[in-house]
Design a protein around this motif. Structure first.
Motif, PDB file in Angstrom:
ATOM      1  N   ASN A  92      24.851  -8.490   4.866  1.00 34.91           N
ATOM      2  CA  ASN A  92      24.980  -7.045   4.747  1.00 34.91           C
ATOM      3  C   ASN A  92      24.123  -6.422   5.857  1.00 34.91           C
ATOM      4  O   ASN A  92      23.028  -5.900   5.619  1.00 34.91           O
ATOM      5  CB  ASN A  92      24.524  -6.580   3.367  1.00 34.91           C
ATOM      6  N   LEU A  93      24.651  -6.480   7.071  1.00 31.78           N
ATOM      7  CA  LEU A  93      23.867  -6.052   8.230  1.00 31.78           C
ATOM      8  C   LEU A  93      23.630  -4.546   8.234  1.00 31.78           C
ATOM      9  O   LEU A  93      22.595  -4.079   8.726  1.00 31.78           O
ATOM     10  CB  LEU A  93      24.562  -6.494   9.512  1.00 31.78           C
ATOM     11  N   ARG A  94      24.575  -3.798   7.697  1.00 32.90           N
ATOM     12  CA  ARG A  94      24.381  -2.343   7.625  1.00 32.90           C
ATOM     13  C   ARG A  94      23.142  -2.020   6.787  1.00 32.90           C
ATOM     14  O   ARG A  94      22.282  -1.247   7.216  1.00 32.90           O
ATOM     15  CB  ARG A  94      25.617  -1.686   7.007  1.00 32.90           C
ATOM     16  N   GLN A  95      23.032  -2.635   5.624  1.00 33.30           N
ATOM     17  CA  GLN A  95      21.877  -2.404   4.757  1.00 33.30           C
ATOM     18  C   GLN A  95      20.594  -2.897   5.421  1.00 33.30           C
ATOM     19  O   GLN A  95      19.544  -2.241   5.345  1.00 33.30           O
ATOM     20  CB  GLN A  95      22.083  -3.116   3.415  1.00 33.30           C
ATOM     21  N   ALA A  96      20.676  -4.045   6.104  1.00 30.33           N
ATOM     22  CA  ALA A  96      19.495  -4.599   6.770  1.00 30.33           C
ATOM     23  C   ALA A  96      18.985  -3.644   7.842  1.00 30.33           C
ATOM     24  O   ALA A  96      17.772  -3.395   7.954  1.00 30.33           O
ATOM     25  CB  ALA A  96      19.823  -5.960   7.373  1.00 30.33           C
ATOM     26  N   HIS A  97      19.888  -3.084   8.639  1.00 23.97           N
ATOM     27  CA  HIS A  97      19.473  -2.146   9.688  1.00 23.97           C
ATOM     28  C   HIS A  97      18.888  -0.864   9.086  1.00 23.97           C
ATOM     29  O   HIS A  97      17.908  -0.321   9.605  1.00 23.97           O
ATOM     30  CB  HIS A  97      20.655  -1.817  10.592  1.00 23.97           C
ATOM     31  N   LEU A  98      19.455  -0.393   7.999  1.00 24.28           N
ATOM     32  CA  LEU A  98      18.922   0.802   7.349  1.00 24.28           C
ATOM     33  C   LEU A  98      17.506   0.561   6.839  1.00 24.28           C
ATOM     34  O   LEU A  98      16.626   1.427   6.966  1.00 24.28           O
ATOM     35  CB  LEU A  98      19.846   1.232   6.197  1.00 24.28           C
ATOM     36  N   LEU A  99      17.285  -0.610   6.258  1.00 27.22           N
ATOM     37  CA  LEU A  99      15.956  -0.937   5.757  1.00 27.22           C
ATOM     38  C   LEU A  99      14.937  -0.990   6.896  1.00 27.22           C
ATOM     39  O   LEU A  99      13.818  -0.471   6.786  1.00 27.22           O
ATOM     40  CB  LEU A  99      15.989  -2.275   5.016  1.00 27.22           C
ATOM     41  N   VAL A 100      15.305  -1.635   7.999  1.00 28.80           N
ATOM     42  CA  VAL A 100      14.385  -1.736   9.126  1.00 28.80           C
ATOM     43  C   VAL A 100      14.171  -0.365   9.764  1.00 28.80           C
ATOM     44  O   VAL A 100      13.050  -0.030  10.169  1.00 28.80           O
ATOM     45  CB  VAL A 100      14.886  -2.758  10.157  1.00 28.80           C
TER      46      VAL A 100
ATOM     47  N   SER B  66      15.529  -9.653   3.181  1.00 34.06           N
ATOM     48  CA  SER B  66      16.000 -11.047   3.148  1.00 34.06           C
ATOM     49  C   SER B  66      17.336 -11.155   2.429  1.00 34.06           C
ATOM     50  O   SER B  66      18.264 -11.821   2.918  1.00 34.06           O
ATOM     51  CB  SER B  66      14.970 -11.948   2.448  1.00 34.06           C
ATOM     52  N   GLU B  67      17.445 -10.517   1.290  1.00 29.66           N
ATOM     53  CA  GLU B  67      18.687 -10.590   0.516  1.00 29.66           C
ATOM     54  C   GLU B  67      19.848  -9.958   1.271  1.00 29.66           C
ATOM     55  O   GLU B  67      20.974 -10.483   1.274  1.00 29.66           O
ATOM     56  CB  GLU B  67      18.494  -9.905  -0.841  1.00 29.66           C
TER      57      GLU B  67
ATOM     58  N   ASP C 193       0.828  -1.209   0.000  1.00 32.49           N
ATOM     59  CA  ASP C 193       0.000   0.000   0.000  1.00 32.49           C
ATOM     60  C   ASP C 193       0.862   1.259   0.000  1.00 32.49           C
ATOM     61  O   ASP C 193       0.517   2.271  -0.606  1.00 32.49           O
ATOM     62  CB  ASP C 193      -0.913   0.036   1.230  1.00 32.49           C
ATOM     63  N   ALA C 194       1.977   1.181   0.715  1.00 35.64           N
ATOM     64  CA  ALA C 194       2.836   2.357   0.875  1.00 35.64           C
ATOM     65  C   ALA C 194       3.922   2.434  -0.188  1.00 35.64           C
ATOM     66  O   ALA C 194       4.815   3.276  -0.103  1.00 35.64           O
ATOM     67  CB  ALA C 194       3.472   2.335   2.257  1.00 35.64           C
ATOM     68  N   GLY C 195       3.850   1.564  -1.185  1.00 30.33           N
ATOM     69  CA  GLY C 195       4.844   1.609  -2.258  1.00 30.33           C
ATOM     70  C   GLY C 195       6.143   0.899  -1.931  1.00 30.33           C
ATOM     71  O   GLY C 195       7.167   1.163  -2.577  1.00 30.33           O
ATOM     72  N   TRP C 196       6.107  -0.010  -0.951  1.00 29.27           N
ATOM     73  CA  TRP C 196       7.299  -0.770  -0.584  1.00 29.27           C
ATOM     74  C   TRP C 196       7.046  -2.279  -0.730  1.00 29.27           C
ATOM     75  O   TRP C 196       7.306  -3.057   0.185  1.00 29.27           O
ATOM     76  CB  TRP C 196       7.700  -0.472   0.861  1.00 29.27           C
ATOM     77  N   PRO C 197       6.522  -2.743  -1.847  1.00 31.78           N
ATOM     78  CA  PRO C 197       6.167  -4.165  -1.956  1.00 31.78           C
ATOM     79  C   PRO C 197       7.357  -5.101  -1.882  1.00 31.78           C
ATOM     80  O   PRO C 197       7.206  -6.275  -1.556  1.00 31.78           O
ATOM     81  CB  PRO C 197       5.480  -4.247  -3.324  1.00 31.78           C
ATOM     82  N   ASP C 198       8.558  -4.588  -2.225  1.00 35.06           N
ATOM     83  CA  ASP C 198       9.735  -5.466  -2.253  1.00 35.06           C
ATOM     84  C   ASP C 198      10.638  -5.284  -1.040  1.00 35.06           C
ATOM     85  O   ASP C 198      11.766  -5.784  -1.024  1.00 35.06           O
ATOM     86  CB  ASP C 198      10.546  -5.235  -3.528  1.00 35.06           C
ATOM     87  N   LEU C 199      10.159  -4.584  -0.021  1.00 33.13           N
ATOM     88  CA  LEU C 199      10.989  -4.352   1.155  1.00 33.13           C
ATOM     89  C   LEU C 199      11.385  -5.664   1.818  1.00 33.13           C
ATOM     90  O   LEU C 199      12.532  -5.834   2.258  1.00 33.13           O
ATOM     91  CB  LEU C 199      10.247  -3.458   2.161  1.00 33.13           C
TER      92      LEU C 199
END
Length: 333
Positions: A124-132, A117-118, A106-112
């Motif tokens: 890539n924990l830095r990227q994972a934390h940024l996403l969360v 997961s990737e 709904d918010a335009g983040w269907p692939d978050l």
């Protein structure tokens, strides 16, 4: 009767009263109210910010009228049908539906979820934390838990079972989610104002991710949480319950060999029922062996996370807040 029904349908539709007030005013018990709501859509309460049912003056008068009809020999289904026939709109209690929490799509983040997961599978924990961190800023906690973390964990678990993901990769994902959930528990803990909830896993039980998500969602609904985590021992638990004076204790178990430990804790909690302590439990073992549910004194919630939270939170509506507060003050002082 026609004039009477039109008069009650004209009453205020503003939700003001909790379920305890409704029971006191109508003399209709909680189980009957919920049965009418589930089977016939009457009454139709709204929900407070903490998820508790709220009723209007119209709801109360409709309940009184239905009670009168049944006492005069009319079946509840016939009474509801009659009420709908008399209503000008055919809808007894029209209210604007409350929108569900927004989904990632709904918010335009269907692939978050895929991105997270990737990132984790590539360490890539830095990227994972940024996403969360982005998700925490954009979405309510319920969306974060039910639309991001839980489906991702289920997907990773399925991939592990199929051999697409190794144990080490599965552990990276699971421990990352566990740490983020525990962090969210601590952030929101000081703002809880509701009844006290104790949550833990049965003795020797290590699987706690589902329990953490459940605890976080209960905390979001205003419950004051004491989180005990994995493998809670029955030793000394009775005295602990006396000192903590919880309104509800929820335990989780996944392995059949750990059910005897759960039973021991359930019996301890059962001895505290005179102090209005409610005991509830859940776990995948009760899907594999449903016959075990009848052996555990207490309330089986559900292994569907959303449903378990709703059922547990509904138990709070059966708790007398004033009595609970007096009891908690007595035990803590």
């Amino acid at each position: 009767m026609l004039e009477q029904v039109h008069r009650l349908l004209a009453l205020s539709d503003v939700p003001r009263y909790n379920i305890k007030a409704v029971v006191q005013q109508t003399q209709v018990n909680v189980s009957t109210l919920r049965a009418w709501e589930q089977r016939y859509g009457v009454p139709r309460p709204t929900r407070s910010d903490h998820g508790h049912r709220l009723y209007s003056q119209r709801d109360i008068e409709i309940i009184k009228w239905l009670k009168q009809c049944t006492e005069e020999g009319l079946a509840i289904s016939q009474a509801v049908a009659l009420l709908r026939d008399i209503s000008d709109t055919g809808d007894i209690a029209p209210r604007a539906p409350q929108p569900p929490p927004p989904t990632l799509a709904d918010a335009g983040w269907p692939d978050l979820r895929t991105q997270l997961s990737e990132a984790l599978l590539n360490a890539n924990l830095r990227q994972a934390h940024l996403l969360v961190n982005t998700a925490v800023a954009l979405f309510p906690i319920e969306t974060l838990v039910l639309d991001l973390f839980q489906p991702m964990l289920i997907e990773i678990g399925d991939r592990w079972a199929q051999g697409d993901v190794c144990v080490a990769e599965e552990r990276v994902v699971t421990n990352f989610v566990r740490q983020r959930l525990l962090g969210l528990l601590q952030i929101h803990a000081p703002f809880a104002t509701g009844p006290r909830l104790i949550a833990g896993c049965a003795p020797e039980e290590q699987h706690e991710i589902g329990l953490i998500m459940f605890s976080l969602l209960m905390e979001q609904r205003g419950w004051e949480l004491i989180y005990l985590g994995q493998t809670v021992s029955a030793e000394g638990l009775d005295g602990f319950l006396v000192r903590m004076a919880p309104a509800l204790i929820c335990m989780s178990v996944s392995m059949a060999e750990h059910v005897p430990g759960l039973l021991e804790i359930a019996r301890i909690a059962e001895n505290r029922r005179r102090h209005r302590l409610l005991f509830a439990y859940s776990g995948q073992v009760f899907d594999r062996h449903p016959e075990l549910r009848g052996r555990i004194p207490g309330i089986f919630l559900s292994n569907d996370l959303r449903e378990a939270v709703i059922r547990a939170d509904d138990l709070g509506e059966e708790i007398d807040p004033e009595r609970w507060a007096r009891q908690a003050h007595f035990f803590r002082h």
